[in-house]
Design an enzyme around this catalytic site. Structure first.
Site, PDB file in Angstrom:
ATOM      1  N   GLU A 193     -14.466  -8.745  18.264  1.00  0.00           N
ATOM      2  CA  GLU A 193     -14.928  -7.363  18.400  1.00  0.00           C
ATOM      3  C   GLU A 193     -14.894  -6.959  19.875  1.00  0.00           C
ATOM      4  OE1 GLU A 193     -18.766  -4.599  17.191  1.00  0.00           O
ATOM      5  OE2 GLU A 193     -19.060  -6.539  18.141  1.00  0.00           O
ATOM      6  N   HIS A 239     -20.606  -2.724   9.067  1.00  0.00           N
ATOM      7  CA  HIS A 239     -22.070  -2.625   8.976  1.00  0.00           C
ATOM      8  C   HIS A 239     -22.688  -1.828  10.124  1.00  0.00           C
ATOM      9  CE1 HIS A 239     -21.172  -5.684  11.835  1.00  0.00           C
ATOM     10  NE2 HIS A 239     -22.435  -5.737  12.212  1.00  0.00           N
ATOM     11  N   ASP A 240     -21.876  -1.397  11.087  1.00  0.00           N
ATOM     12  CA  ASP A 240     -22.381  -0.611  12.222  1.00  0.00           C
ATOM     13  C   ASP A 240     -22.006   0.863  12.128  1.00  0.00           C
ATOM     14  OD1 ASP A 240     -23.342  -2.914  13.503  1.00  0.00           O
ATOM     15  OD2 ASP A 240     -21.473  -3.208  14.625  1.00  0.00           O
TER      16      ASP A 240
HETATM   17  O1  TEU Z   1     -21.895  -4.732  17.709  1.00  0.00           O
HETATM   18  C1  TEU Z   1     -21.529  -4.482  19.030  1.00  0.00           C
HETATM   19  C2  TEU Z   1     -21.373  -3.070  19.337  1.00  0.00           C
HETATM   20  O2  TEU Z   1     -20.648  -2.710  20.233  1.00  0.00           O
HETATM   21  C3  TEU Z   1     -22.245  -2.115  18.609  1.00  0.00           C
HETATM   22  O3  TEU Z   1     -23.091  -1.648  19.582  1.00  0.00           O
HETATM   23  C4  TEU Z   1     -21.530  -0.990  17.936  1.00  0.00           C
HETATM   24  O4  TEU Z   1     -20.554  -0.412  18.742  1.00  0.00           O
HETATM   25  C5  TEU Z   1     -22.540   0.060  17.603  1.00  0.00           C
HETATM   26  O5  TEU Z   1     -23.549  -0.576  16.861  1.00  0.00           O
HETATM   27  C6  TEU Z   1     -21.974   1.199  16.805  1.00  0.00           C
HETATM   28  O6  TEU Z   1     -23.021   2.037  16.408  1.00  0.00           O
HETATM   29  C7  TEU Z   1     -22.170  -6.020  17.343  1.00  0.00           C
HETATM   30  C8  TEU Z   1     -22.603  -6.095  15.884  1.00  0.00           C
HETATM   31  O7  TEU Z   1     -21.565  -5.650  15.070  1.00  0.00           O
HETATM   32  C9  TEU Z   1     -23.867  -5.321  15.713  1.00  0.00           C
HETATM   33  O8  TEU Z   1     -24.287  -5.284  14.372  1.00  0.00           O
HETATM   34  C10 TEU Z   1     -24.926  -5.955  16.572  1.00  0.00           C
HETATM   35  O9  TEU Z   1     -26.088  -5.181  16.515  1.00  0.00           O
HETATM   36  C11 TEU Z   1     -24.475  -6.084  18.019  1.00  0.00           C
HETATM   37  O10 TEU Z   1     -23.172  -6.610  18.151  1.00  0.00           O
HETATM   38  C12 TEU Z   1     -25.382  -7.029  18.760  1.00  0.00           C
HETATM   39  O11 TEU Z   1     -25.180  -8.336  18.304  1.00  0.00           O
END
Ligand code: TEU
Length: 564
Positions: free
Chosen positions: A260, A335-336
């Site tokens: 990511e 999931h984000d």
């Molecule tokens: O997400 C990293 C990230 O960049 C997120 O901030 C994302 O862009 C944002 O949530 C969009 O709204 C990862 C995981 O996918 C996330 O679920 C975690 O909360 C985060 O890292 C911290 O581990």
């Protein structure tokens, strides 16, 4: 593994030919009635995944965690979260997947740990072995070391009374960032990765991995940036070196990697991919930032409108930009992110049509497709009536920040913003049936079940041959049959057309054409220089369309895949 040439200049690899299904375990299926999904719940649904036809499961974190960020704050990398089950359950899940030829990749969250991880507890005690495991900076308790902001709102620094120093957390204050300059940290992470790989997993999804290397000396960031400090910690000076170390471990196992990497452009990505540091693929974020405001997603100005030509440019930049340099990942949600049919489609009048269009798009681009749980049945965004209904640490942190800065004053001011972006939309429980709580749990679900579960659920979807679910299943099959969909070159047609997203995929003499009417209107398709006279329909989301698309009016959200 043998790497036959695919005929496109791209090496064949198993993970390039795979379709991945992402599971957010907390929301997938609960078997013990505590309202939280669990590993036995996933085992119960392994046949479901097999029926859908996916090749790989990406499991979001299932490690022991105090759950400030639902498992992305890890307390112990080598044990399973109590709520989810036992290591025995996890082993049974791996075996059940492998029995069906489905691979398993795990989430690797190593930019940070939980503040309850033993490393952090010992680090704040200045225990000699662990003192340097995190980013500690001396200073006055009322003056953070610099102006960097946390991705979840507020300062990226918290003062720790115990140690009498500041520590860095690019996410929540309970998620301190690991100090990757310390070789012992890297060794510990690598040995943990080997431990899981030896248990038989097939790879990792690497969380927020382009944040590992911070600018030396922690200099202030540009105060006008959307996220202050971003140029100091995304894709930092030693990232390539750290990634190469991780890739060396993965290569010992022919493992799949997807890293990511938000805020990364194509040329930077190419440095980390195949011929660079050697990552398999990355999750980039250009198309995820497209409907954000000028200062990011929590900027309450000028957000939310999808401009199709701009979206096409963002996608195409990667589709053509990585050609011959690296492999793409293709995702529209996770999931984000908001639910894809609510964000990119029409979740009311044309829910089925637009969700099947999105499926067609996701599964016919160049790159490995990722299907997020629930998208295969067209699950939609929920409606949140107050902050009490929100669980997501990012939404709460970001909104609190807007309140503290006086940009907003109370829920009414942020209602639309929260209802557009909250990560909880993707996390409402999976809708299995019309039974109470959508068949997700016999107890009280940890997050509200979307009320539309009586209409939108797996059982109903599987009963209807022309449903979203069956469309996903057919497109997944088609991708398995058509090499051109995997290895073919992507060429965009009609770049500026406001409603059509159309492209060809070409492998040798084989040429496929995908025409998507990304609108609720009825535009007429003009094929330009592409010869469509002998077109054959391979997939469609309306009843039998005429074979030649040229000069034809497309129905709302109509999506057709042709062989030319
Ligand atoms: O997400 C990293 C990230 O960049 C997120 O901030 C994302 O862009 C944002 O949530 C969009 O709204 C990862 C995981 O996918 C996330 O679920 C975690 O909360 C985060 O890292 C911290 O581990």
């Amino acid at each position: 593994m043998t790497q036959r040439d695919s005929g496109s200049g791209q090496n064949r690899r198993w993970w390039k030919e795979a379709v991945v299904y992402q599971i957010y375990p907390r929301s997938f299926n609960d078997t013990d009635g505590d309202g939280v999904g669990d590993l036995p719940g996933i085992i119960e649904k392994v046949d479901y995944l097999d029926d859908l036809g996916v090749d790989v499961v990406w499991l979001c974190p299932v490690y022991d965690s105090p759950n400030a960020d639902n498992g992305y704050d890890i307390r112990d990398y080598r044990s399973i979260m109590d709520e989810f089950g036992t290591m025995g359950d996890w082993e049974a899940l791996l075996a059940a997947l492998h029995d069906r030829d489905i691979k398993l990749i795990m989430d690797l969250v190593v930019n940070h740990t939980s503040d309850e991880h033993e490393w952090f507890r010992r680090s704040r005690e200045r225990d000699a072995e662990y003192a340097d495991y995190y980013h500690w900076v001396d200073g006055e308790p009322d003056e953070p070391p610099n102006n960097w902001e946390s991705i979840f709102g507020g300062s990226a620094w918290t003062y720790d009374e115990r140690r009498g120093e500041w520590y860095l957390h690019l996410f929540h204050e309970t998620q301190p960032d690991l100090n990757w300059r310390n070789p012992r940290v890297r060794e510990d992470v690598e040995s943990m990765m080997r431990w899981w790989l030896k248990k038989g997993i097939d790879g990792f999804r690497m969380d927020a991995i382009n944040l590992l290397s911070k600018a030396e000396g922690y200099p202030d960031g540009d105060p006008t940036a959307g996220l202050v400090g971003e140029e100091r910690f995304f894709n930092g000076p030693r990232l390539e070196e750290y990634l190469s170390g991780l890739v060396d471990v993965l290569d010992e196992y022919d493992a799949m990697t997807v890293a990511e990497m938000p805020n990364t452009d194509v040329d930077t990505a190419a440095r980390y991919l195949e011929d660079g540091a050697g990552l398999g693929m990355i999750f980039q974020s250009d198309h995820m930032d497209i409907d954000a405001g000028p200062d990011g997603i929590w900027d309450p100005t000028d957000w939310g409108d999808l401009d199709l030509p701009e979206f096409k440019r963002a996608m195409t930049r990667w589709q053509t930009g990585l050609r011959g340099r690296g492999w793409n990942s293709v995702f529209l949600g996770n999931h984000d992110q908001p639910r894809i049919v609510s964000r990119f489609g029409d979740d009311e009048a044309y829910r089925r049509e637009s969700a099947t269009l999105l499926a067609t798009f996701l599964l016919t681009l160049s790159g490995t497709p990722y299907v997020y749980q629930g998208d295969e049945i067209g699950m939609t965004n929920d409606t949140f009536e107050s902050l009490d209904e929100i669980d997501d640490v990012e939404t709460i942190g970001s909104v609190t920040d807007l309140f503290e800065r006086g940009v907003a004053d109370g829920f009414e001011d942020v209602r639309d913003l929260v209802n557009y972006w909250s990560r909880d939309h993707a996390r409402t429980p999976m809708q299995w049936s019309a039974a109470e709580n959508a068949g997700f749990t016999d107890g009280d679900p940890w997050l509200l079940v979307n009320e539309n579960y009586r209409e939108i659920n797996v059982e109903t979807e599987r009963d209807h041959e022309n449903s979203i679910w069956h469309h996903y299943r057919r497109l997944i099959d088609l991708r398995g049959e058509e090499d051109a969909l995997v290895y073919g070159e992507y060429d965009l047609l009609l770049p500026d057309h406001p409603s059509f997203y159309a492209y060809t995929r070409t492998l040798g003499d084989d040429e496929l054409l995908v025409v998507l009417n990304w609108s609720d209107g009825r535009p007429t398709f003009e094929a330009g220089t592409v010869d469509t006279a002998d077109a054959e329909v391979l997939a469609r989301n309306y009843e039998e369309p005429p074979t030649d698309p040229a000069g034809r009016e497309f129905r709302p959200y109509e999506a057709v895949v042709y062989r030319l």
